[in-house]
Structures are given as structure tokens and as C-alpha cells.
Design a protein around this motif. Structure first.
Motif, PDB file in Angstrom:
ATOM      1  N   ASP A  16       1.047  -1.092  -0.007  1.00 12.70           N
ATOM      2  CA  ASP A  16      -0.034   0.105   0.066  1.00 12.70           C
ATOM      3  C   ASP A  16       0.718   1.213   0.188  1.00 12.70           C
ATOM      4  OD1 ASP A  16      -2.431  -0.946  -0.316  1.00 12.70           O
ATOM      5  OD2 ASP A  16      -3.009  -0.913   1.905  1.00 12.70           O
ATOM      6  N   ASN A  17       1.981   1.336   0.711  1.00 11.61           N
ATOM      7  CA  ASN A  17       2.772   2.322   0.899  1.00 11.61           C
ATOM      8  C   ASN A  17       3.391   2.541  -0.542  1.00 11.61           C
ATOM      9  OD1 ASN A  17       2.199   2.701   3.515  1.00 11.61           O
ATOM     10  ND2 ASN A  17       4.014   1.699   4.122  1.00 11.61           N
ATOM     11  N   LYS A  23       1.927   7.363  -6.203  1.00  8.44           N
ATOM     12  CA  LYS A  23       0.766   8.031  -6.384  1.00  8.44           C
ATOM     13  C   LYS A  23      -0.192   7.230  -7.391  1.00  8.44           C
ATOM     14  CE  LYS A  23       2.833  12.445  -5.387  1.00  8.44           C
ATOM     15  NZ  LYS A  23       4.135  12.186  -5.269  1.00  8.44           N
ATOM     16  N   VAL A  24      -0.320   6.082  -7.328  1.00  4.73           N
ATOM     17  CA  VAL A  24      -1.294   5.381  -8.080  1.00  4.73           C
ATOM     18  C   VAL A  24      -2.758   5.617  -7.543  1.00  4.73           C
ATOM     19  CG1 VAL A  24      -1.996   2.759  -8.989  1.00  4.73           C
ATOM     20  CG2 VAL A  24       0.258   3.223  -8.384  1.00  4.73           C
ATOM     21  N   LYS A  38      10.824   6.286 -10.225  1.00  2.14           N
ATOM     22  CA  LYS A  38      10.464   7.508  -9.515  1.00  2.14           C
ATOM     23  C   LYS A  38      10.577   7.065  -8.086  1.00  2.14           C
ATOM     24  CE  LYS A  38       7.444  10.002 -12.443  1.00  2.14           C
ATOM     25  NZ  LYS A  38       6.190   9.362 -13.064  1.00  2.14           N
ATOM     26  N   ILE A  39      10.619   6.206  -7.667  1.00  2.00           N
ATOM     27  CA  ILE A  39      10.802   5.705  -6.250  1.00  2.00           C
ATOM     28  C   ILE A  39      12.256   5.173  -5.881  1.00  2.00           C
ATOM     29  CG2 ILE A  39       8.351   5.546  -5.542  1.00  2.00           C
ATOM     30  CD1 ILE A  39       8.812   2.513  -5.502  1.00  2.00           C
ATOM     31  N   GLY A  40      13.159   5.448  -6.884  1.00  2.00           N
ATOM     32  CA  GLY A  40      14.370   5.383  -6.697  1.00  2.00           C
ATOM     33  C   GLY A  40      15.218   4.012  -7.273  1.00  2.00           C
ATOM     34  N   PHE A 118       3.731  -9.849  -2.171  1.00  2.00           N
ATOM     35  CA  PHE A 118       3.902  -8.349  -2.235  1.00  2.00           C
ATOM     36  C   PHE A 118       3.494  -8.186  -3.551  1.00  2.00           C
ATOM     37  CE2 PHE A 118       6.310  -4.908  -3.774  1.00  2.00           C
ATOM     38  CZ  PHE A 118       5.968  -3.807  -2.844  1.00  2.00           C
ATOM     39  N   ALA A 119       3.733  -8.799  -4.857  1.00  2.91           N
ATOM     40  CA  ALA A 119       3.373  -8.276  -6.007  1.00  2.91           C
ATOM     41  C   ALA A 119       1.852  -8.220  -6.082  1.00  2.91           C
ATOM     42  CB  ALA A 119       4.079  -9.356  -6.943  1.00  2.91           C
ATOM     43  N   ALA A 120       1.298  -9.485  -5.701  1.00  2.80           N
ATOM     44  CA  ALA A 120      -0.281  -9.666  -5.745  1.00  2.80           C
ATOM     45  C   ALA A 120      -0.895  -8.300  -5.010  1.00  2.80           C
ATOM     46  CB  ALA A 120      -0.618 -10.854  -5.179  1.00  2.80           C
ATOM     47  N   CYS A 121      -0.438  -8.087  -3.888  1.00  7.59           N
ATOM     48  CA  CYS A 121      -1.126  -6.979  -3.181  1.00  7.59           C
ATOM     49  C   CYS A 121      -0.871  -5.481  -4.091  1.00  7.59           C
ATOM     50  CB  CYS A 121      -0.531  -6.654  -1.801  1.00  7.59           C
ATOM     51  SG  CYS A 121      -0.932  -8.237  -0.797  1.00  7.59           S
TER      52      CYS A 121
END
Ligand SMILES: [Zn+2]
Length: 271
Positions: A16-17, A23-24, A38-40, A118-121
Motif C-alpha cells: 500500500d505504501n 501516486k497510483v 520514480k521511487i529510486g 507483495f506483487a499480488a497486493c
């Protein structure tokens, strides 16, 4: 092997974070490759062949690199990126493990189960799926779903047909019988035709064969060449990766002797 509940929740929160950070606001990522940058992360995409490995996550000289094999169909490559972000967030650190390479995404150990989760979430968060079913599918009763509904979900979330089914099953939205039926429907009609029928995103079923290296990498290779740190052959092979030739860029000529590590060596070390 299963994750315990608290680990599962921690991973959901992390996913979620990352969505927030990227910014989805839609159901799915518009462009997960750009979002990861964008997140590095340094995102590298290269078509290394359909039978080659799928991707890797790597920390190199304090840079966090994500590689995906663009010979895969786009929806699977999107999953690769999400899975590798998972490894970066959950399993790699400067002090500890610095590389994970994925030959496949089977749940072979805890870290693979976690990266898949993680990928699914990240790609299909529980709330967004519920919202899509409520708003877009108008709460159509599950028993009346067809492959076309899955194709709509696929298009909204930018995932593969199979991933959509697996996620819907994990969220207890589909049961086994329905899932088997929908799988059968895909075999019958193929995902591309289903997507076509709803005017969905058929690109999801094709590979992009994208060749994308960080701009800094090319600049670095070119400046190393100009400073006579690498020979022209290393420059050539680096440029070949992005379908460029030496003539296409402005360089100073004159050939130095020493070899330096380039992207080719980096890839070779992954084998
Ligand atoms: Zn993995």
C-alpha cells in the motif's frame, strides 16, 4: 510453507505504501516501469529470450537495480517488476543479501512466497478489487461471470489473465469450480480475443522486447570511453544493447587498452 498473519499484514501495508509513494490512483499502475524509477530504482529491461531467467533484484555500489526480461509478455513483465520491488523492499540490504535472481516465480521458499504476495497486493489490492467489482461490474453475481469479466479486470489492473484468476481465488472471490471454468474459457477463446472483445489492452499479451538501460549507464560508458578507460569494443557492445552504434553518438576517438566492467559483464554474472 505459509506466511503468518502478521507478516502477511506487514507486506500488505508495505505494498500500500509503495502504491501511495507511486501516486497510483487508478485500479492499476499506468506504467510500473516509470513508477519504479520514480521511487529510486534503476530499472533495466532487456529481451534475453523466452527461456532465460525472468528478472533480478540487485544492490550494486549503493544503487538498487531491478532487471526484467522483456521477452516475456507485458503482463508478466509487469509482474516481474512488482516481484523484484518486493525483493528490494523485503529481502535485500546493503549489509546482508545483495542479489536475488529469479529463474521462475514458483513458491520455492519463504522469500519467493513473500515477493509473490507483495506483487499480488501491489498490483491488485483487496480494496481496489472489491471496488472494481462493485463499481465497474455492478456487483454482477460471481456465478454469471465469464472470461470477458476477467479480461476487464486484466485491463484495469494491467495483469495477466492467470494472475487475475489466482488473485481472485486468493481473495475468496472465486471458488475452485468457477476458477476451473474460467481457465477453460481462456483456453477456448484465448486472452487476446477476450481482450479484443471488450476493447481492452491487448498489449498485455505481447512481449515488448523493450531495451531500456538507465541513461546514467550510457553516459557513464561514454565518458569512460572518452577518458580512455575502456576500449572501443566495450563501448560498442554496451551500445549494442540499446541498438545504437558508435557513429550515433559523439565520442572522441583513440583507443585505450584497459577493459572495464560493463553491463554485459553484469548480465553474464547473473547466469
Ligand atoms: Zn523472486
Amino acid at each position: 510453507m505459509r506466511m503468518n498473519k502478521s507478516r502477511q499484514l506487514a507486506i500488505e501495508k508495505l505494498a500500500d505504501n509503495v502504491r501511495d509513494e507511486c501516486k497510483v490512483t487508478d485500479y492499476g499502475f499506468q506504467n510500473i516501469f516509470e513508477a519504479a524509477e520514480k521511487i529510486g530504482y534503476r530499472v533495466i529491461r532487456y529481451p534475453i529470450g523466452i527461456d532465460a531467467f525472468l528478472g533480478f533484484a540487485l544492490i550494486k555500489d549503493s544503487e538498487r537495480i531491478i532487471f526484467s526480461n522483456s521477452s516475456l509478455i507485458l503482463s508478466r513483465e509487469i509482474f516481474s517488476i512488482a516481484h523484484e520491488i518486493g525483493h528490494q523492499k523485503l529481502h535485500l540490504s546493503e549489509q546482508g543479501l545483495t542479489m536475488i535472481k529469479d529463474v521462475d516465480f514458483s513458491d520455492r521458499d519463504v522469500s519467493e512466497i513473500e515477493a509473490n504476495y507483495f506483487a499480488a497486493c501491489l498490483l491488485m489490492p483487496r480494496e481496489k478489487v472489491a471496488k472494481f467489482i462493485r463499481h465497474e461490474l455492478k456487483n454482477k453475481s460471481i456465478g454469471k461471470w465469464s472470461g470477458l469479466n476477467i479480461a476487464r479486470i486484466q485491463t484495469a489492473f494491467n495483469v495477466s489473465y492467470d494472475m487475475a484468476l489466482i488473485r481472485l481465488k486468493a481473495l475468496d472471490i472465486l471458488d475452485d469450480t468457477l476458477m476451473d471454468w474460467l481457465k477453460f474459457e481462456k483456453l477456448e477463446k484465448t486472452a487476446t480475443r477476450l481482450l479484443n472483445a471488450i476493447n481492452g489492452n491487448i498489449d498485455l499479451c505481447k512481449s515488448t522486447e523493450a531495451k531500456k538501460l538507465p541513461a546514467e549507464y550510457l553516459e557513464w560508458v561514454i565518458s569512460n570511453y572518452n577518458e580512455k578507460l575502456i576500449p572501443i569494443n566495450s563501448l560498442k557492445s554496451a551500445l549494442e544493447y540499446v541498438d545504437l552504434e558508435v557513429e550515433d553518438i559523439e565520442v572522441l576517438s583513440e583507443e585505450p587498452e584497459e577493459e572495464d566492467e560493463g553491463f554485459e559483464d553484469l548480465l553474464r554474472r547473473m547466469d
